[in-house]
Write a protein that holds these residues in place. Structure first.
Motif, PDB file in Angstrom:
ATOM      1  N   ARG A  26       0.826  -1.207   0.000  1.00  0.00           N
ATOM      2  CA  ARG A  26       0.000   0.000   0.000  1.00  0.00           C
ATOM      3  C   ARG A  26       0.862   1.259   0.000  1.00  0.00           C
ATOM      4  O   ARG A  26       0.575   2.230  -0.700  1.00  0.00           O
ATOM      5  CB  ARG A  26      -0.921  -0.011   1.224  1.00  0.00           C
ATOM      6  N   GLU A  27       1.917   1.238   0.811  1.00  0.00           N
ATOM      7  CA  GLU A  27       2.821   2.386   0.857  1.00  0.00           C
ATOM      8  C   GLU A  27       3.480   2.636  -0.499  1.00  0.00           C
ATOM      9  O   GLU A  27       3.814   3.771  -0.849  1.00  0.00           O
ATOM     10  CB  GLU A  27       3.894   2.165   1.927  1.00  0.00           C
ATOM     11  N   GLY A  29       1.987   2.296  -3.211  1.00  0.00           N
ATOM     12  CA  GLY A  29       0.964   2.755  -4.138  1.00  0.00           C
ATOM     13  C   GLY A  29       0.094   1.669  -4.737  1.00  0.00           C
ATOM     14  O   GLY A  29      -0.739   1.946  -5.609  1.00  0.00           O
ATOM     15  N   GLU A  30       0.269   0.420  -4.286  1.00  0.00           N
ATOM     16  CA  GLU A  30      -0.541  -0.677  -4.812  1.00  0.00           C
ATOM     17  C   GLU A  30      -1.912  -0.682  -4.121  1.00  0.00           C
ATOM     18  O   GLU A  30      -1.998  -0.508  -2.897  1.00  0.00           O
ATOM     19  CB  GLU A  30       0.155  -2.021  -4.568  1.00  0.00           C
TER      20      GLU A  30
END
Length: 386
Positions: A26-27, A29-30
């Protein structure tokens, strides 16, 4: 640098490792949807937030407290035990901890010596096994029976400690009064101790929760009961729980906690006092029940998964052996291909199953995550037929 043999034999906790991977993606950008653990979309109860605001406004200094928790906090927890669990206790039999894991570690450390036997039912919360490994214990993994009988318990053999999770993570099983009576009788027959994790006591959809300690002389039998604010009160990040233990054991846990962390943070203790005094948080259980049924309805037509409605808890436990027994590989590929993290049954002692935490995010995200799981399973199913 040479690390100790003790730590070289240890492995990261599977649940936190998968959650950490999802966070890292997530970090980066997924658009990852994380079902690997249960993080409530509810805030902490209003009484908790109000208590913290009042405390922060009243004092600029946050004090050290007694290692096992401030006396007035422990007294309030005794009132909770009396009113909700039917257990009479005194403050010196309560140890406030930095979450359930610390309570478990301290109880096992104080009750056992390396080489002692501990029995864990599978599927299991991974921390039970990992903690026992850290302490050099002999671990006996036993399949969780549909109904716990005296014969099933006696077949486990002798043990220093039996760990029981009631309500159970991940199956949602809630032990009946009859089953709890059999556990009590096993402890009397075998002289084994029982550690009961009751962290999900307020997350019950069907049936009623009863504390084992309310049905026996828990001091004489050496029953330890662990509570946590994390799931029952949507307070995961507050890192606070407590253990009820016979006075000599509580003192031993106190002695161990001193050099490890000392007391739980004062504001977390204030939060725990407010939470455990407030009973079941309003609205949360109804929301979880609706989410549980939503996911079950979405998965009901899927031929390769079998998932029974759990009686409790923030998880769904699904049998996907009709698709694959390699659930570790399934989970790894699902995260890579579909951006969905879930917990493979391998991490909980039972390959061929998956665990889905369904209480995070919003309903749209929940639906999308389940859709991706089904789509990936259908892709694998079609590929196997080709």
């Amino acid at each position: 640098m040479k690390l100790s043999d003790r730590i070289n034999r240890s492995r990261p906790l599977a649940t936190t490792a998968m959650h950490g991977r999802a966070d890292a993606l997530r970090e980066a950008g997924e658009p990852v949807i994380d079902f690997s653990i249960a993080i409530s979309h509810f805030p902490a109860p209003a009484a908790v937030r109000e208590a913290i605001a009042h405390e922060a406004g009243r004092e600029c200094i946050l004090p050290y407290t007694d290692v096992g928790g401030a006396v007035d906090v422990r007294a309030s927890l005794c009132a909770k035990l009396r009113a909700e669990n039917g257990i009479e206790a005194t403050p010196d039999e309560v140890v406030v901890t930095n979450g359930a894991k610390q309570a478990l570690y301290e109880a096992l450390f104080a009750l056992t010596d390396p080489g002692d036997t501990v029995i864990v039912f599978r599927p299991h919360w991974p921390a039970y096994v990992t903690t026992a490994q850290l302490l050099g214990l002999r671990i006996v993994l036993a399949d969780l029976p549909d109904s716990l009988t005296p014969e099933a318990l006696d077949a486990l053999g002798p043990a220093r400690v039996l760990i029981v999770n009631n309500p159970h993570n991940p199956t949602g099983k809630v032990y009946t009064l009859e089953e709890l009576g059999h556990l009590r009788d096993w402890a009397q027959r075998s002289s084994g101790h029982i550690v009961v994790d009751e962290s999900y006591e307020h997350l019950i959809f069907n049936g009623n929760h009863t504390s084992l300690a309310s049905l026996c002389d828990w001091r004489k039998l050496g029953v330890v009961t662990i509570f946590s604010a994390s799931q029952s009160y949507a307070m995961m990040g507050w890192r606070v729980g407590f253990a009820l233990a016979p006075r000599p054991l509580a003192r031993a846990m106190h002695t161990l906690q001193g050099p490890i962390t000392a007391a739980a943070p004062w504001l977390s203790q204030v939060a725990a006092r407010a939470a455990f005094a407030g009973g079941r948080p309003g609205g949360m259980l109804e929301d979880y029940h609706a989410r549980r049924d939503l996911v079950l309805d979405m998965l009901a037509p899927v031929p390769w998964i079998t998932m029974a409605p759990p009686d409790s808890g923030p998880y769904l436990w699904g049998d996907i052996r009709a698709l694959t027994s390699d659930t570790l590989g399934f989970a790894e590929s699902l995260l890579e291909e579909e951006g969905v993290a879930l917990m493979p049954g391998d991490a909980l002692g039972v390959p061929g199953f998956i665990r889905i935490g369904y209480i995070s995010d919003d309903i749209v995200t929940l639906r999308e995550g389940v859709r991706r799981i089904v789509a990936y399973g259908e892709y694998l199913r079609a590929a196997a037929r080709a």
